[in-house]
Design an enzyme around this catalytic site. Structure first.
Site, PDB file in Angstrom:
ATOM      1  N   GLU A 121       0.815  -1.211   0.000  1.00  0.00           N
ATOM      2  CA  GLU A 121       0.000   0.000   0.000  1.00  0.00           C
ATOM      3  C   GLU A 121       0.852   1.266   0.000  1.00  0.00           C
ATOM      4  OE1 GLU A 121      -3.043  -0.146  -0.627  1.00  0.00           O
ATOM      5  OE2 GLU A 121      -3.226  -2.325  -0.384  1.00  0.00           O
TER       6      GLU A 121
ATOM      7  N   HIS B 251       1.844   2.094  -3.576  1.00  0.00           N
ATOM      8  CA  HIS B 251       0.789   2.846  -4.280  1.00  0.00           C
ATOM      9  C   HIS B 251       0.776   4.305  -3.821  1.00  0.00           C
ATOM     10  CE1 HIS B 251      -0.845  -0.567  -6.328  1.00  0.00           C
ATOM     11  NE2 HIS B 251      -1.261  -1.190  -5.237  1.00  0.00           N
TER      12      HIS B 251
ATOM     13  N   ASP C 196      -4.409  -5.360  -9.388  1.00  0.00           N
ATOM     14  CA  ASP C 196      -3.670  -4.228  -9.952  1.00  0.00           C
ATOM     15  C   ASP C 196      -3.175  -4.549 -11.352  1.00  0.00           C
ATOM     16  OD1 ASP C 196      -4.024  -2.870  -7.566  1.00  0.00           O
ATOM     17  OD2 ASP C 196      -2.159  -3.654  -6.709  1.00  0.00           O
TER      18      ASP C 196
END
Length: 634
Positions: A417, A420, A492
């Site tokens: 995370e 990202h 993704d």
């Protein structure tokens, strides 16, 4: 019901009488001599004399019968009974023939009554069945009752252009003479187009509430049945009733269920659905220009509707009811929060900015979720924290506290995370970061939310490349931190590959293939047009498409890897803080990334439910973050 009760009573009476009648045939037969012996022993209780003999009851409880016909032959026995008159009850009965006649008459009357009741019941059932058969072809429309809450245009927000178009329809129904005096003709049909949840049905209800005229509501699926001719019959009945109640509004919801393009379904031109559509076309085209009957229909699939249904003279006006913009979302939030106890820290403008892409139904659900969360925590007012948590629930799903992960898995998710989030902050064309979290919601193990600064309706090539790069950031972070990748980036990769393929085949954003569209979507109408794609290119072009997609993905992957590798120190620091706090807002994320102390209090506009702030990790000198190089076109 009353026929069944009456028949039951008659059957019970007949059973009682029949039983009493046949009781006499169940008496024990005795000879005359045996009767005299029993009488002498004092075992006789009652004696009933008739012309055929004696009958009665014994003290033992048994019934007896003695056959001695004729009064002369009965006299000795009668005298013997009279000698024991203190012990025996003597009586003379009328003839069995008269008793049999009376009981026969009663039984006959009862059975005749049962036959009459049964005949009346069957006749009534036949009448009801006939009326139901006649009603089978009638329209199944509904009319809002007086007790239902009245919806007006004040209850509809975020679709001002559509409201203005429909206000003209309402004004015509109220002041039709003004339009007729100028020779104007109101549109005979109004088609509401738009994605699900944008308020098409609500707009139709508002039109009915504002116009004050009869409103007929029916779904497109209510016309179609398994029996041939029923749909067309219901269409005729619907318009006959509408013309009898004019001026009025007829609203057909989900008209694509009956209005799909003809000559594409099973059965060809004789399909029942197509016959229903043909009747609908005839009824719409047969309108008198000033009848005062206006047809309003709604669909989210205008591409599958029959062209004859969309031509001028049927649906003259098409109104697009699209998703609301930021101003529209704020107006919708004001409608749904009206009358609710809202805390002072709630800013609807910020909530509207936080919810890009939300439809009216999504916003209504979000407000309701916030109210439920506040009630669950026994609050008296709905706070900004409740709204922030409700947005997370709508976007990512409810929090799953019961699912436990190992420490290594939590660390992998944290790095994923943060990868990202880092690219969302560093790349020039991505939406700014709003929040990153390793809290499990829905089916995801973590999530990173971005908040666009404004609503966008177009995307450039650079923006799409940065979006693909940001999607690959989670996988790249796993590669750098653990030297291997996991299955967590499957979605993704799917989204990145799909976006790259659309850049090549739909948007013409490659130098090698140029500005051409290499796909043509179509398919049988009754299956939906998006199910099949026509491959209108050669194998050589297909190989070039695969090569271009691979080039875009590889270029974005390399750019993501280079950018995150340059910020490896920040990656490790942010991941360690995220493991401790589980959720980081943008200001906290920026503080950790730049080596500053975490803010002690969050802005009210960006509040979100999270554990109490943990002390920041090791403080490092603030680094200047140079703007990343824009990826080169594939």
């Amino acid at each position: 019901m009353r026929y069944a009760i009456l028949a039951t009573v008659l059957v019970l009476v007949a059973m009682v009488l029949t039983r009493s009648r046949f009781d006499q045939y169940r008496r024990q037969p005795l000879t005359a001599n045996r009767f005299m012996e029993v009488l002498a022993k004092g075992q006789v209780l009652t004696v009933a004399v008739d012309k055929d003999g004696f009958q009665g009851d014994l003290k033992s409880g048994e019934h007896y019968a003695v056959s001695v016909p004729g009064s002369d032959q009965q006299k000795p026995y009668v005298d013997a009974v009279l000698a024991h008159k203190s012990e025996v009850t003597l009586e003379y009965k009328r003839s069995p023939m008269s008793e049999s006649l009376v009981s026969t008459i009663i039984m006959s009357v009862l059975f005749i009554g049962l036959f009459v009741v049964f005949w009346m019941f069957m006749a009534r059932q036949a009448q009801v069945g006939s009326s139901q058969a006649m009603a089978f072809g009638r329209s199944r429309h509904r009319r809002p009752s007086e007790g239902m809450p009245k919806v007006t245009f004040a209850d509809v927000a975020g679709v001002e252009e559509a409201k203005n178009e429909l206000l003209e329809v309402v004004d015509f129904l109220r002041n039709s003479r003004r339009y007729q005096a100028l020779g104007a003709r109101i549109p005979r049909g109004v088609l509401l187009l738009g994605p699900p949840g944008c308020g098409k049905t609500l707009l139709a209800r508002a039109v009915a509430g504002e116009a004050g005229v009869p409103f007929f509501l029916i779904s497109g699926s209510d016309f179609v049945e398994m029996f041939v001719g029923v749909g067309a019959s219901r269409v005729r009945d619907l318009f006959e009733q509408a013309k009898a109640n004019r001026p009025c509004i007829v609203f057909i919801d989900e008209i694509d269920a009956v209005g799909r393009q003809r000559f594409a379904g099973v059965g060809g031109g004789h399909d029942e659905r197509e016959q229903t559509l043909n009747q609908l076309l005839v009824e719409m085209d047969g309108f008198d220009p000033n009848t005062g009957v206006i047809l309003v229909a709604a669909t989210n699939r205008p591409d599958v509707l029959d062209p004859a249904l969309l031509r001028p003279g049927r649906f003259d006006r098409r109104i697009v009811v699209d998703g609301p913009d930021r101003t529209g979302r704020e107006m919708i939030l004001k409608v749904h929060t009206k009358g609710k106890p809202i805390a002072d820290d709630v800013d609807l403008a910020v909530l509207a900015r936080r919810t890009p892409g939300f439809t009216g139904a999504d916003l209504a659900n979000m407000v309701n979720e916030a109210a439920l969360l506040a009630a669950r925590q026994q609050k008296t007012r709905i706070t900004n924290e409740d709204f922030e948590d409700a947005v997370d629930r709508v976007v990512a799903g409810p929090e799953r506290k019961s699912r436990l992960m190992t420490e290594h898995e939590r660390k992998v998710v944290a790095y994923h995370e943060v990868g990202h989030a880092l690219l969302a902050e560093l790349l020039p064309h991505t939406d700014p970061l709003h929040k990153t979290s390793i809290t499990q919601r829905g089916i995801g193990l973590g999530y990173t939310m971005q908040l666009p600064s404004e609503d966008r309706y177009l995307a450039t090539k650079g923006e799409l490349l940065d979006d693909i790069t940001m999607l690959l950031g989670g996988r790249v972070s796993e590669e750098l931190a653990f030297a291997e990748v996991t299955t967590g980036g499957a979605n993704d990769l799917e989204r990145a590959t799909d976006l790259a393929r659309r850049m090549v085949t739909e948007y013409g954003m490659t130098d090698k293939l140029g500005p051409v569209t290499l796909t043509r979507k179509h398919g049988p109408t009754f299956l939906g047009r998006d199910l099949l794609e026509d491959r209108n290119y050669s194998d050589t072009v297909a190989s070039a498409i695969d090569s271009e997609i691979r080039g875009i993905i590889d270029s974005c992957h390399e750019h993501a890897k280079q950018t995150i590798a340059e910020k490896r120190e920040q990656l490790d620091r942010i991941a360690s803080v995220l493991l401790e706090k589980e959720t980081l807002e943008r200001d906290e994320f920026r503080a950790v990334m730049e080596g500053r102390e975490l803010p002690q209090a969050r802005e009210a506009a960006s509040a979100a439910p999270a554990p109490p702030a943990a002390p920041a990790g090791e403080q490092r000198p603030r680094e200047q973050t140079p703007p990343p190089a824009e990826p080169q076109p594939a």
